[in-house]
Scaffold this active site. Structure first.
Site, short mmCIF file in Angstrom:
data_model
loop_
_atom_site.label_atom_id
_atom_site.label_comp_id
_atom_site.label_asym_id
_atom_site.label_seq_id
_atom_site.Cartn_x
_atom_site.Cartn_y
_atom_site.Cartn_z
N LEU A 82 6.01 6.11 131.33
CA LEU A 82 5.57 6.92 130.20
C LEU A 82 4.35 6.31 129.54
O LEU A 82 4.27 5.09 129.34
CB LEU A 82 6.71 7.05 129.18
N CYS A 83 3.42 7.17 129.18
CA CYS A 83 2.20 6.76 128.49
C CYS A 83 2.46 6.85 126.99
O CYS A 83 2.42 7.93 126.40
CB CYS A 83 1.04 7.68 128.90
#
Length: 182
Positions: A82-83
């Protein structure tokens, strides 16, 4: 250094558990933590039990961890990094004072937003409710989940959430009693 810091954070989480979040390190590797976010009862995630993984670098707390959601949620892609501002996607925004607790609290907050980012998906409320209902059964098929969270096996997502709340309440009461000397 990372191992010592994570052991300290584990002790802090044991003394003061996070609401609707459970986090435990892998038995064989303190740098790999598993977490469970419980779906908020007032949201389309109600009754959901969402398992994920945080992988800390050996340079933690000076480098950020990788964060992954394993359970399909309708919010994040399964098994995809996840960013987030507190993940290894953004080392420039990482703050070494952040902890497992602050990372998980931030992740939980972001989970309920609809902000797009690398690793997010867009689903209808109906699809998210269906995924929430299927989450406990999905997790039970995952060997890592069964190993780290044996106490969260069995029953619906709502049953698991209630058992977790009762356990957290009991631990909180034990901590309060210990502090007051009773």
């Amino acid at each position: 250094m990372a191992g010592q810091r994570l052991q300290k954070e584990l002790r802090l989480l044991a003394k003061g558990p996070l609401p609707s979040i459970t986090a435990r390190p892998d038995v064989k590797n303190i740098l790999v933590w598993h977490y469970v976010l419980e779906g908020d009862a007032a949201s389309e995630y109600a009754g959901g039990v969402y398992h994920g993984k945080i992988t800390f670098p050996s340079q933690y707390p000076f480098r950020p961890p990788a964060i992954v959601m394993v359970t399909p949620s309708g919010r994040f892609q399964s098994n995809t990094r996840l960013c987030l501002s507190m993940s290894d996607y953004h080392p420039e925004s990482w703050n070494p004072s952040w902890s497992v607790a602050s990372i998980l609290t931030g992740l939980q907050s972001f989970f309920y937003e609809n902000t797009a980012t690398t690793g997010s998906v867009s689903c209808s409320a109906r699809e998210r409710r269906a995924l929430a209902a299927a989450s406990a059964a999905f997790n039970e098929k995952n060997p890592a989940f069964r190993k780290v969270f044996p106490d969260l096996i069995g029953g619906s997502g709502n049953d698991i959430v209630e058992r977790h709340r009762q356990t957290a309440l009991r631990k909180s009461e034990e901590t309060m009693a210990a502090r007051s000397g009773n």
